[in-house]
Structures are given as C-alpha cells and as structure tokens.
Design a protein around this motif. Structure first.
Motif, PDB file in Angstrom:
ATOM      1  N   MET A   1      11.338 -11.358   3.052  1.00  0.00           N
ATOM      2  CA  MET A   1      10.040 -10.912   2.592  1.00  0.00           C
ATOM      3  C   MET A   1      10.146  -9.449   2.172  1.00  0.00           C
ATOM      4  SD  MET A   1       6.666 -11.700   2.324  1.00  0.00           S
ATOM      5  CE  MET A   1       6.464 -13.098   3.394  1.00  0.00           C
ATOM      6  N   LEU A   2       9.640  -9.152   0.980  1.00  0.00           N
ATOM      7  CA  LEU A   2       9.576  -7.779   0.496  1.00  0.00           C
ATOM      8  C   LEU A   2       8.143  -7.291   0.623  1.00  0.00           C
ATOM      9  CD1 LEU A   2      11.572  -8.174  -2.848  1.00  0.00           C
ATOM     10  CD2 LEU A   2      12.432  -7.336  -0.650  1.00  0.00           C
ATOM     11  N   ASN A   3       7.982  -6.042   1.051  1.00  0.00           N
ATOM     12  CA  ASN A   3       6.671  -5.415   1.125  1.00  0.00           C
ATOM     13  C   ASN A   3       6.720  -4.109   0.360  1.00  0.00           C
ATOM     14  OD1 ASN A   3       5.070  -7.094   3.138  1.00  0.00           O
ATOM     15  ND2 ASN A   3       6.989  -6.748   4.213  1.00  0.00           N
ATOM     16  N   GLY A   4       5.599  -3.782  -0.280  1.00  0.00           N
ATOM     17  CA  GLY A   4       5.524  -2.525  -1.007  1.00  0.00           C
ATOM     18  C   GLY A   4       4.110  -2.002  -1.002  1.00  0.00           C
ATOM     19  N   SER A   5       3.976  -0.709  -1.323  1.00  0.00           N
ATOM     20  CA  SER A   5       2.659  -0.088  -1.348  1.00  0.00           C
ATOM     21  C   SER A   5       2.688   1.159  -2.221  1.00  0.00           C
ATOM     22  CB  SER A   5       2.213   0.277   0.065  1.00  0.00           C
ATOM     23  OG  SER A   5       3.118   1.199   0.643  1.00  0.00           O
ATOM     24  N   CYS A   6       1.493   1.642  -2.537  1.00  0.00           N
ATOM     25  CA  CYS A   6       1.368   2.870  -3.314  1.00  0.00           C
ATOM     26  C   CYS A   6       1.465   4.085  -2.391  1.00  0.00           C
ATOM     27  CB  CYS A   6       0.049   2.873  -4.072  1.00  0.00           C
ATOM     28  SG  CYS A   6      -1.411   2.890  -3.008  1.00  0.00           S
ATOM     29  N   LEU A   7       1.441   5.272  -2.954  1.00  0.00           N
ATOM     30  CA  LEU A   7       1.560   6.508  -2.189  1.00  0.00           C
ATOM     31  C   LEU A   7       0.458   6.665  -1.148  1.00  0.00           C
ATOM     32  CD1 LEU A   7       2.899   9.287  -1.708  1.00  0.00           C
ATOM     33  CD2 LEU A   7       1.482  10.165  -3.577  1.00  0.00           C
ATOM     34  N   CYS A   8      -0.786   6.358  -1.508  1.00  0.00           N
ATOM     35  CA  CYS A   8      -1.893   6.551  -0.562  1.00  0.00           C
ATOM     36  C   CYS A   8      -2.052   5.381   0.399  1.00  0.00           C
ATOM     37  CB  CYS A   8      -3.198   6.819  -1.316  1.00  0.00           C
ATOM     38  SG  CYS A   8      -3.915   5.390  -2.157  1.00  0.00           S
ATOM     39  N   THR A  52      -1.752  -7.805  -1.016  1.00  0.00           N
ATOM     40  CA  THR A  52      -2.240  -7.935   0.362  1.00  0.00           C
ATOM     41  C   THR A  52      -3.316  -6.908   0.682  1.00  0.00           C
ATOM     42  OG1 THR A  52      -0.448  -6.525   1.187  1.00  0.00           O
ATOM     43  CG2 THR A  52      -0.068  -8.924   1.199  1.00  0.00           C
ATOM     44  N   ASN A  53      -3.479  -5.928  -0.176  1.00  0.00           N
ATOM     45  CA  ASN A  53      -4.500  -4.901   0.062  1.00  0.00           C
ATOM     46  C   ASN A  53      -4.807  -4.170  -1.244  1.00  0.00           C
ATOM     47  OD1 ASN A  53      -6.172  -3.485   1.986  1.00  0.00           O
ATOM     48  ND2 ASN A  53      -4.860  -1.711   1.641  1.00  0.00           N
ATOM     49  N   GLY A  54      -6.066  -3.840  -1.440  1.00  0.00           N
ATOM     50  CA  GLY A  54      -6.476  -2.921  -2.492  1.00  0.00           C
ATOM     51  C   GLY A  54      -6.382  -3.394  -3.917  1.00  0.00           C
ATOM     52  N   GLU A  55      -6.430  -4.685  -4.146  1.00  0.00           N
ATOM     53  CA  GLU A  55      -6.328  -5.175  -5.519  1.00  0.00           C
ATOM     54  C   GLU A  55      -7.424  -4.570  -6.402  1.00  0.00           C
ATOM     55  OE1 GLU A  55      -5.539  -9.366  -7.876  1.00  0.00           O
ATOM     56  OE2 GLU A  55      -5.931  -9.403  -5.730  1.00  0.00           O
ATOM     57  N   GLY A  56      -8.569  -4.261  -5.811  1.00  0.00           N
ATOM     58  CA  GLY A  56      -9.669  -3.648  -6.558  1.00  0.00           C
ATOM     59  C   GLY A  56      -9.385  -2.221  -7.004  1.00  0.00           C
ATOM     60  N   LEU A  57      -8.393  -1.580  -6.386  1.00  0.00           N
ATOM     61  CA  LEU A  57      -8.008  -0.223  -6.781  1.00  0.00           C
ATOM     62  C   LEU A  57      -7.071  -0.206  -7.990  1.00  0.00           C
ATOM     63  CD1 LEU A  57      -7.298   1.401  -3.295  1.00  0.00           C
ATOM     64  CD2 LEU A  57      -9.202   1.908  -4.837  1.00  0.00           C
ATOM     65  N   LEU A  58      -6.540  -1.371  -8.359  1.00  0.00           N
ATOM     66  CA  LEU A  58      -5.578  -1.433  -9.461  1.00  0.00           C
ATOM     67  C   LEU A  58      -6.243  -1.209 -10.810  1.00  0.00           C
ATOM     68  CD1 LEU A  58      -3.460  -4.528  -8.447  1.00  0.00           C
ATOM     69  CD2 LEU A  58      -2.695  -2.148  -8.506  1.00  0.00           C
ATOM     70  N   ARG A  59      -5.545  -0.505 -11.650  1.00  0.00           N
ATOM     71  CA  ARG A  59      -5.921  -0.363 -13.044  1.00  0.00           C
ATOM     72  C   ARG A  59      -4.687  -0.726 -13.856  1.00  0.00           C
ATOM     73  NH1 ARG A  59      -9.676  -0.361 -10.547  1.00  0.00           N
ATOM     74  NH2 ARG A  59     -11.475   1.001 -10.519  1.00  0.00           N
ATOM     75  N   GLY A  60      -4.915  -1.200 -15.064  1.00  0.00           N
ATOM     76  CA  GLY A  60      -3.810  -1.590 -15.919  1.00  0.00           C
ATOM     77  C   GLY A  60      -3.830  -0.849 -17.238  1.00  0.00           C
ATOM     78  N   PHE A  61      -2.653  -0.727 -17.814  1.00  0.00           N
ATOM     79  CA  PHE A  61      -2.501  -0.065 -19.099  1.00  0.00           C
ATOM     80  C   PHE A  61      -1.475  -0.866 -19.903  1.00  0.00           C
ATOM     81  CE2 PHE A  61       0.117   2.919 -21.621  1.00  0.00           C
ATOM     82  CZ  PHE A  61      -0.845   3.321 -22.534  1.00  0.00           C
ATOM     83  N   SER A  73      -5.530   3.378  -8.799  1.00  0.00           N
ATOM     84  CA  SER A  73      -6.486   4.313  -9.400  1.00  0.00           C
ATOM     85  C   SER A  73      -6.776   5.507  -8.494  1.00  0.00           C
ATOM     86  CB  SER A  73      -7.785   3.590  -9.733  1.00  0.00           C
ATOM     87  OG  SER A  73      -8.390   3.079  -8.559  1.00  0.00           O
ATOM     88  N   ARG A  74      -6.390   5.418  -7.233  1.00  0.00           N
ATOM     89  CA  ARG A  74      -6.625   6.528  -6.308  1.00  0.00           C
ATOM     90  C   ARG A  74      -5.482   7.541  -6.339  1.00  0.00           C
ATOM     91  NH1 ARG A  74      -7.238   4.787  -0.342  1.00  0.00           N
ATOM     92  NH2 ARG A  74      -8.842   3.487  -1.245  1.00  0.00           N
ATOM     93  N   CYS A  75      -4.231   7.082  -6.213  1.00  0.00           N
ATOM     94  CA  CYS A  75      -3.100   8.027  -6.129  1.00  0.00           C
ATOM     95  C   CYS A  75      -2.217   8.048  -7.368  1.00  0.00           C
ATOM     96  CB  CYS A  75      -2.246   7.739  -4.889  1.00  0.00           C
ATOM     97  SG  CYS A  75      -1.366   6.155  -4.949  1.00  0.00           S
ATOM     98  N   GLY A  76      -2.358   7.060  -8.256  1.00  0.00           N
ATOM     99  CA  GLY A  76      -1.599   7.044  -9.497  1.00  0.00           C
ATOM    100  C   GLY A  76      -0.251   6.348  -9.432  1.00  0.00           C
ATOM    101  N   SER A  77       0.168   5.850  -8.263  1.00  0.00           N
ATOM    102  CA  SER A  77       1.465   5.170  -8.167  1.00  0.00           C
ATOM    103  C   SER A  77       1.514   3.964  -9.097  1.00  0.00           C
ATOM    104  CB  SER A  77       1.712   4.671  -6.735  1.00  0.00           C
ATOM    105  OG  SER A  77       1.904   5.716  -5.849  1.00  0.00           O
TER     106      SER A  77
END
Length: 136
Positions: A1-8, A52-61, A73-77
């Motif tokens: 299992m791989l897990n990952g997250s943004c900076l914040c 698993t967390n914060g999908e609503g914080l995602l923005r796409g380009f 969208s909070r930390c920019g990762s």
C-alpha cells in the motif's frame, strides 16, 4: 500500500499497488509546475488509487491538452496528474509518504531541460541545509 499527502496534510491518498517505472521528467511544464529542475513521477493504476482526505481541497489545471495536474488549494502541493482516457494516474513522488525500495530508471525530456542542472554532475552532499562545520 502506498500513501501520500500534500505539504499541509489536507489532501491524502492511498494506492493499493506498487509504483510503476519511476522517472525524472525534465519537460518544461514539470519544471514550471514544481519550480525545480525536474519532477520525479510514477504511474499507478487509476482503479487502485483513491483519495482518503481532502478531495474538496483539490484544484486542477489542464497543463496540456487532455492532461490535468491536481494540486492542494491550501498549500499548493502538486500531487497527481491524469490524462483523459488513460487507466493510470501519475503520482508526484515528492508527495509520497511511504518508503519504497524502487529507484528511478531514467531521465526523460532532457531535450527540454534547464541549462543550470546536469544529472551527470557529482556534487557534495550535506545531511542538512548548511555546510558542515570543519572538524577541530
């Protein structure tokens, strides 16, 4: 299992699969997106990837036709990218929290690379961010 997250820590994911080939991409859009000489990436199956967390914080380009880069969208990762119609998701290895044994296999898009970085250069290594003090 791989897990990952943004900076914040607001956005997190897991992947129930091993990483695919790991590459250092030197293309212009990776350099601009990450503000660095290259971006290290791997592909994983889309159907084995889940937020698993914060999908609503995602923005796409849409950085190129059909390719969307997703970031917090909070930390920019920048966390993942995906292409329409592909069955894989491109993970940004800098956001991976799980230690892995696999290593990068190749530098790609060297034709697009910065003129100030050459992966063949051997440079000194420091364990922290400042020059070590000389031994007395």
């Amino acid at each position: 299992m791989l897990n990952g997250s943004c900076l914040c820590g607001g956005v997190a994911y897991e992947v129930d699969a091993a990483p695919g080939s790991i590459v250092h991409c030197h293309c212009r859009t990776c350099r601009k997106t990450h503000g660095s000489a290259f971006s290290t990436v791997t592909n994983v199956p889309r159907d084995r990837f889940r937020w698993t967390n914060g999908e609503g914080l995602l923005r796409g380009f849409e950085s190129s036709p059909g390719k969307t880069r997703y970031f917090c969208s909070r930390c920019g990762s920048h966390i993942v990218a995906s292409r329409e119609g592909r069955d894989t998701v491109l993970l940004r290895m800098g956001c991976l929290d799980t230690p892995i044994a696999e290593r990068p296999e190749v530098h790609i898009w060297r034709s697009d690379s910065s003129n100030w970085y050459d992966p063949k250069d051997e440079l000194p290594e420091w364990s922290e961010g400042t020059r070590p003090k000389p031994a007395s």
